[in-house]
Each structure stands twice: as structure tokens, then as C-alpha cells.
Design an enzyme around this catalytic site. Structure first.
Site, PDB file in Angstrom:
ATOM      1  N   ASN A 177     -17.040 -61.285 -91.010  1.00 27.89           N
ATOM      2  CA  ASN A 177     -16.859 -59.726 -90.959  1.00 27.89           C
ATOM      3  C   ASN A 177     -18.001 -59.024 -90.536  1.00 27.89           C
ATOM      4  O   ASN A 177     -19.215 -59.090 -91.335  1.00 27.89           O
ATOM      5  CB  ASN A 177     -16.362 -59.187 -92.270  1.00 27.89           C
ATOM      6  N   TRP A 178     -18.489 -58.859 -89.295  1.00 30.81           N
ATOM      7  CA  TRP A 178     -19.509 -58.373 -88.823  1.00 30.81           C
ATOM      8  C   TRP A 178     -19.828 -57.106 -88.967  1.00 30.81           C
ATOM      9  O   TRP A 178     -20.778 -56.356 -88.828  1.00 30.81           O
ATOM     10  CB  TRP A 178     -19.587 -58.566 -87.213  1.00 30.81           C
ATOM     11  N   LYS A 179     -18.711 -56.262 -89.787  1.00 29.66           N
ATOM     12  CA  LYS A 179     -19.068 -54.561 -90.046  1.00 29.66           C
ATOM     13  C   LYS A 179     -19.382 -54.086 -88.736  1.00 29.66           C
ATOM     14  O   LYS A 179     -18.842 -54.325 -87.858  1.00 29.66           O
ATOM     15  CB  LYS A 179     -19.888 -54.634 -91.204  1.00 29.66           C
ATOM     16  N   HIS A 181     -10.891 -52.149 -96.485  1.00 32.26           N
ATOM     17  CA  HIS A 181     -12.280 -52.639 -96.994  1.00 32.26           C
ATOM     18  C   HIS A 181     -12.897 -51.692 -97.841  1.00 32.26           C
ATOM     19  O   HIS A 181     -12.711 -50.248 -97.817  1.00 32.26           O
ATOM     20  CB  HIS A 181     -13.068 -52.975 -95.713  1.00 32.26           C
ATOM     21  N   GLU A 210     -12.338 -58.874-102.890  1.00 31.76           N
ATOM     22  CA  GLU A 210     -13.807 -58.446-102.796  1.00 31.76           C
ATOM     23  C   GLU A 210     -14.304 -57.767-104.092  1.00 31.76           C
ATOM     24  O   GLU A 210     -14.151 -56.569-104.017  1.00 31.76           O
ATOM     25  CB  GLU A 210     -14.229 -57.985-101.421  1.00 31.76           C
ATOM     26  N   GLY A 263     -22.630 -57.561-100.706  1.00 34.25           N
ATOM     27  CA  GLY A 263     -23.965 -57.667-100.213  1.00 34.25           C
ATOM     28  C   GLY A 263     -25.128 -57.762-101.304  1.00 34.25           C
ATOM     29  O   GLY A 263     -26.347 -57.162-101.057  1.00 34.25           O
ATOM     30  N   SER A 290     -20.842 -61.908-100.712  1.00 34.24           N
ATOM     31  CA  SER A 290     -22.222 -62.576-100.800  1.00 34.24           C
ATOM     32  C   SER A 290     -21.940 -64.096-100.506  1.00 34.24           C
ATOM     33  O   SER A 290     -22.792 -64.954-100.938  1.00 34.24           O
ATOM     34  CB  SER A 290     -22.698 -62.394-102.072  1.00 34.24           C
ATOM     35  N   GLY A 327     -19.808 -61.793 -94.849  1.00 34.86           N
ATOM     36  CA  GLY A 327     -20.506 -60.523 -94.120  1.00 34.86           C
ATOM     37  C   GLY A 327     -21.826 -60.752 -93.684  1.00 34.86           C
ATOM     38  O   GLY A 327     -21.967 -61.422 -92.724  1.00 34.86           O
ATOM     39  N   GLY A 328     -22.700 -60.595 -94.689  1.00 36.49           N
ATOM     40  CA  GLY A 328     -24.217 -60.839 -94.179  1.00 36.49           C
ATOM     41  C   GLY A 328     -24.395 -61.857 -93.235  1.00 36.49           C
ATOM     42  O   GLY A 328     -25.082 -62.147 -92.493  1.00 36.49           O
TER      43      GLY A 328
HETATM   44  C1  PEP Z   1     -17.514 -58.021 -96.860  1.00 34.83           C
HETATM   45  O1  PEP Z   1     -17.938 -56.930 -97.259  1.00 34.83           O
HETATM   46  O2  PEP Z   1     -16.485 -58.249 -96.388  1.00 34.83           O
HETATM   47  C2  PEP Z   1     -18.408 -59.144 -97.215  1.00 34.83           C
HETATM   48  C3  PEP Z   1     -17.961 -60.310 -97.079  1.00 34.83           C
HETATM   49  O3  PEP Z   1     -19.823 -58.899 -97.384  1.00 34.83           O
HETATM   50  P1  PEP Z   1     -21.083 -59.620 -97.928  1.00 34.83           P
HETATM   51  O4  PEP Z   1     -20.662 -61.151 -97.447  1.00 34.83           O
HETATM   52  O5  PEP Z   1     -22.132 -59.104 -97.018  1.00 34.83           O
HETATM   53  O6  PEP Z   1     -21.361 -59.569 -99.283  1.00 34.83           O
END
Ligand code: PEP
Length: 234
Positions: free
Chosen positions: A9-11, A101, A156, A162, A193, A214-215
């Protein structure tokens, strides 16, 4: 043995040039040392990146199987609404849509009712949905409206997103179990995360079918390392 599903998920990161470069770079990394991950990798990206990625995927003989997804759609199928992207506009470009989301629920006031309406629009247009939930109330709303929902639920916990730290995998696994008790045919992904170091703790849990990243998906090397770990195990 189950092969976990991996979703990036590149947001709201990466313009089209950066998106193309990411794809080229991960292809080079994977050519040097193939990750042995042969499942579809779901790449959920900003709308503006979708056409260039679709084109680039056609050109690259890449060895990694990416399928494209979007991260939202408009509430209405087609209506004059300045600035919105409708399902009709993107349905020929993507297979999946992330809906609900927590960033959209919190920052854009998306309600359960709105999320349900978007699920229906996607279903009517043949797109697979990845519905994000962070609590039981959000799950119940989906179950009430779609008792035989069978696409993806992406669990999530807000505190994990994050934060650099995944939720206790036992707790996530219990949540996935509860989700599957009610929605027997759904696949449950965990997000929050996930990175190359901690993916091993979550990905092998009994009721978890895969992870959303995500990140750690923004850098091709760190995302490839996740694929490499999962590929090694399968
Ligand atoms: C998300 O918010 O969908 C996600 C997976 O974020 P992160 O991995 O950055 O916590």
C-alpha cells in the site's frame, strides 16, 4: 503449505516517474537473486500511477507477478463530482480496491455506511475489494450488509500503523480467527508496520492469509526482502 498473500500500500507516495523507477529497480534486484515468490503481489498505488505501471508491467519480463489495485473509489458510480475517481474510470486498469482504510475513516470521515456503499459499487462492477477494519464494530457492519462477503478483510490495528511495531501476532491471529468464524470464505490480511525483520512473526500464523505493507513497500529493496523471506519459506 499456504503461500501468504503480499500487498503493498503506497498510500499517497510516488509520482508516475518514481513509480516506474520502483518497478524497474525491483525487477533488477529480483533478476540478480530471484525471490522465488510466484504468487500475485497486489500493488495498491495512487490513481495517477496506475496507467504508467500497467504499461511498464507489459514491457518488463519481470519474474515477479504484480497485479494492480487502487486505494479508494468515489461513492457514486457516475455523477458530476469534481475531483472524484469513479469505479467506471478505473475498472479496466485494476483488479482490487482497498476500501475503508483507517486514514480515510479518520481523515475523510468515511462512515461504515459509505464503506458498504463502495463495496456494493465494486461488486457490481466486478472488482475485488480489500476492506480495512480496525475493530469489531467495523467488521459487524460488513457482516450485516454482506453476510456472504468473500473477498479480503485487511485487519489493521490503528496503533500499529506506521508505528514501527507490529501488534502481538497472537492477538492478530485471534482477530483473524473471529473474522473467519463469521465470514467463512474471506481471506484475512494483517497490516501495520510489517517489514523484512518482523514478517516472520506474523505471516505463519494459522488464520492469517497474508500481509499488507505500507512504509516498507516504498523502497524496492526492503519490499523485495519481504518477498524473499516469504518465497524462501514456501
Ligand atoms: C497501512 O496503513 O495500510 C500499512 C500497512 O501501513 P504501515 O505498514 O506503514 O504501518
Amino acid at each position: 503449505m499456504k503461500i501468504p498473500i503480499i500487498l503493498a500500500n503506497w498510500k499517497s507516495f510516488k509520482n508516475p516517474d518514481e513509480a516506474k523507477k520502483w518497478l524497474e529497480d525491483i525487477t533488477i534486484i529480483n533478476k540478480l537473486k530471484p525471490a522465488n515468490y510466484h504468487e500475485n503481489i497486489i500493488l495498491c498505488v495512487p490513481f495517477i500511477d496506475i496507467p504508467v505501471l500497467k504499461e511498464t508491467l507489459k514491457q518488463l519480463s519481470q519474474g515477479l507477478n504484480f497485479v494492480l489495485g487502487a486505494q479508494n473509489i468515489s461513492l457514486e458510480e457516475e455523477k458530476p463530482e469534481t475531483g472524484e475517481t469513479t469505479v467506471k474510470m478505473i475498472k479496466d486498469y485494476v483488479f482490487y480496491i482497498i476500501l475503508g482504510h483507517s486514514e480515510r475513516r479518520t481523515n475523510f470521515n468515511e462512515t461504515e455506511e459509505m464503506v458498504n456503499k463502495k463495496i456494493k459499487t465494486c461488486q457490481d462492477n466486478g472488482l475485488k475489494t480489500i476492506v480495512c477494519i480496525s475493530n469489531m464494530q467495523q467488521l459487524k457492519s460488513i457482516i450485516r450488509e454482506f453476510p456472504s462477503y468473500k473477498d479480503f478483510i485487511l485487519y489493521e490495528p490503528i496503533s500499529a500503523i506506521g508505528s514501527g511495531k507490529i501488534e502481538d501476532a497472537k492477538v492478530s491471529n485471534e482477530m483473524a480467527k473471529k473474522i473467519k468464524q463469521d465470514l467463512k470464505n474471506t481471506k484475512v490480511l494483517y497490516g501495520g508496520s510489517v517489514n523484512a525483520e518482523n514478517v516472520k512473526n506474523i505471516v505463519n500464523k494459522e488464520f492469517i492469509d497474508g500481509v499488507a505493507v505500507g512504509g516498507a513497500s516504498l523502497n524496492p529493496q526492503s519490499f523485495w526482502e519481504i518477498l524473499e523471506y516469504v518465497g524462501r519459506k514456501s
